[in-house]
Design a protein around this motif. Sequence first.
Motif, PDB file in Angstrom:
ATOM      1  N   GLU A  53     138.727 -83.757 -62.640  1.00  0.00           N
ATOM      2  CA  GLU A  53     137.415 -83.651 -62.001  1.00  0.00           C
ATOM      3  C   GLU A  53     136.615 -84.951 -61.982  1.00  0.00           C
ATOM      4  OE1 GLU A  53     135.119 -80.322 -63.321  1.00  0.00           O
ATOM      5  OE2 GLU A  53     136.772 -78.898 -63.070  1.00  0.00           O
ATOM      6  N   ARG A  54     136.985 -85.915 -62.838  1.00  0.00           N
ATOM      7  CA  ARG A  54     136.233 -87.174 -62.891  1.00  0.00           C
ATOM      8  C   ARG A  54     137.166 -88.355 -62.577  1.00  0.00           C
ATOM      9  NH1 ARG A  54     131.485 -87.667 -66.281  1.00  0.00           N
ATOM     10  NH2 ARG A  54     131.866 -89.910 -66.079  1.00  0.00           N
TER      11      ARG A  54
ATOM     12  N   LYS B  67     141.197 -81.261 -67.581  1.00  0.00           N
ATOM     13  CA  LYS B  67     140.127 -80.938 -66.629  1.00  0.00           C
ATOM     14  C   LYS B  67     139.305 -82.181 -66.308  1.00  0.00           C
ATOM     15  CE  LYS B  67     136.217 -77.783 -65.948  1.00  0.00           C
ATOM     16  NZ  LYS B  67     135.368 -76.729 -66.561  1.00  0.00           N
ATOM     17  N   MET B  68     139.025 -82.976 -67.329  1.00  0.00           N
ATOM     18  CA  MET B  68     138.242 -84.200 -67.143  1.00  0.00           C
ATOM     19  C   MET B  68     138.974 -85.174 -66.225  1.00  0.00           C
ATOM     20  SD  MET B  68     135.376 -85.606 -68.071  1.00  0.00           S
ATOM     21  CE  MET B  68     134.630 -87.236 -68.049  1.00  0.00           C
TER      22      MET B  68
ATOM     23  N   ASP C  13     140.571 -81.948 -77.306  1.00  0.00           N
ATOM     24  CA  ASP C  13     140.815 -80.671 -76.636  1.00  0.00           C
ATOM     25  C   ASP C  13     141.606 -81.015 -75.367  1.00  0.00           C
ATOM     26  OD1 ASP C  13     140.794 -78.359 -75.158  1.00  0.00           O
ATOM     27  OD2 ASP C  13     138.614 -78.232 -74.986  1.00  0.00           O
TER      28      ASP C  13
ATOM     29  N   GLY D 124     140.577 -79.570 -72.055  1.00  0.00           N
ATOM     30  CA  GLY D 124     139.379 -80.257 -71.589  1.00  0.00           C
ATOM     31  C   GLY D 124     139.694 -81.632 -71.043  1.00  0.00           C
ATOM     32  N   LEU D 125     140.637 -82.337 -71.674  1.00  0.00           N
ATOM     33  CA  LEU D 125     141.043 -83.653 -71.203  1.00  0.00           C
ATOM     34  C   LEU D 125     141.678 -83.544 -69.822  1.00  0.00           C
ATOM     35  CD1 LEU D 125     141.599 -86.693 -71.552  1.00  0.00           C
ATOM     36  CD2 LEU D 125     143.693 -86.072 -72.783  1.00  0.00           C
TER      37      LEU D 125
ATOM     38  N   ASN E  30     135.759 -82.453 -76.400  1.00  0.00           N
ATOM     39  CA  ASN E  30     136.040 -81.483 -75.342  1.00  0.00           C
ATOM     40  C   ASN E  30     135.491 -81.937 -73.990  1.00  0.00           C
ATOM     41  OD1 ASN E  30     133.245 -81.018 -75.538  1.00  0.00           O
ATOM     42  ND2 ASN E  30     133.524 -79.322 -76.970  1.00  0.00           N
ATOM     43  N   PHE E  31     135.699 -81.099 -72.992  1.00  0.00           N
ATOM     44  CA  PHE E  31     135.270 -81.436 -71.638  1.00  0.00           C
ATOM     45  C   PHE E  31     133.770 -81.686 -71.563  1.00  0.00           C
ATOM     46  CE2 PHE E  31     133.547 -80.074 -67.525  1.00  0.00           C
ATOM     47  CZ  PHE E  31     134.200 -80.971 -66.675  1.00  0.00           C
ATOM     48  N   GLU E  32     132.989 -80.851 -72.215  1.00  0.00           N
ATOM     49  CA  GLU E  32     131.537 -80.989 -72.164  1.00  0.00           C
ATOM     50  C   GLU E  32     131.099 -82.363 -72.670  1.00  0.00           C
ATOM     51  OE1 GLU E  32     127.477 -78.715 -73.735  1.00  0.00           O
ATOM     52  OE2 GLU E  32     129.429 -78.142 -74.539  1.00  0.00           O
TER      53      GLU E  32
ATOM     54  N   ASN F 200     132.449 -85.148 -70.232  1.00  0.00           N
ATOM     55  CA  ASN F 200     131.808 -85.081 -68.923  1.00  0.00           C
ATOM     56  C   ASN F 200     130.352 -85.551 -68.954  1.00  0.00           C
ATOM     57  OD1 ASN F 200     132.023 -84.475 -66.123  1.00  0.00           O
ATOM     58  ND2 ASN F 200     130.877 -82.585 -66.449  1.00  0.00           N
TER      59      ASN F 200
END
Length: 307
Positions: free
Chosen positions: A240-241, A236-237, A230, A233-234, A207-209, A212
């Motif tokens: 954001e990254r 979002k990653m 997830d 989450g991917l 997941n993102f956590e 990240n």
Amino acid sequence: MTKVLVATDKPFAAIAVKGIREVVEGAGYELALLEKYTDKSQLQDAVKDANAVIIRSDIIDAPVLDAAKDLKIVVRAGAGYDNVDLAAATAHNVCVMNTPGQNSNAVAELVFGMLVYAVRNFYNGTSGTELMGKKLGILAYGNVGRNVARIAKGFGMDVYAYDAFCPAEVIEKDGVKAVASTADLFKTCQIVSLHIPATAETKGSINFELMNSMPKGAIVVNTARKEVIDEAGLAKMMEERPDFKYITDIKPAIDADLAAKYPDRYFGTPKKMGAQTAEANINAGIAAAKQIVDFLQNGNEKFRVNR
């Protein structure tokens, strides 16, 4: 006569079929082929008088098992077996096996083929980085994970691993650093290669956590199963990254979106390619045939995956 059916929507190479035939007919059994079938009803019809079946990614579920009144064993030529309904097979008193290790080197080599492609910026003409000295984390230290570790050492990488079911001393005996958890692996390693199965515990677990928490310049390589990611989450990653890359042998549902937005940080193979080598194809097919003969003649259930 005992009948062994090879049911493959995506056929084995001709040389693999030749090897399977030699094993099966050498044991005095009949070999039947169902290749490139287009409808499930064709499989259901073909299994009606089969005593054993060899498959690849083909679906063996309750309706297929209902049709296979004489079936004793199904062997999935490969490591994963989530295309077989194990509970239904057990209910029908059918033994299910896989062929662990036969595709392992092929998958491990693909990991590094994609990794070199990724760290060299997908060969876009810009300056990339090297794998030497980078920390590689291996999530699940089975047959593929061990081969990944072996190859990584040749690249001069610093290799770490975590496997909930493999003792740390076994991992460290191979000159690999064992860590205490999945979280520790992600926090420690710039590159993580996934080799976990898709189970109730692992689905969506990457997941993102976790991602990240990885160091700057992180890369996740997935040659396992798409379900372990997830995907929210991917996404979002990736957003954001901007230092993060995701490369995979199993396209996520959001493949088109990722490919359009992040062509310099995302790559997915056109189809699952891990076991798509001549050697793996031959090895897995012949291993499946030998396991069937051993089971039917000697009752050997060494590679059974259902109870």
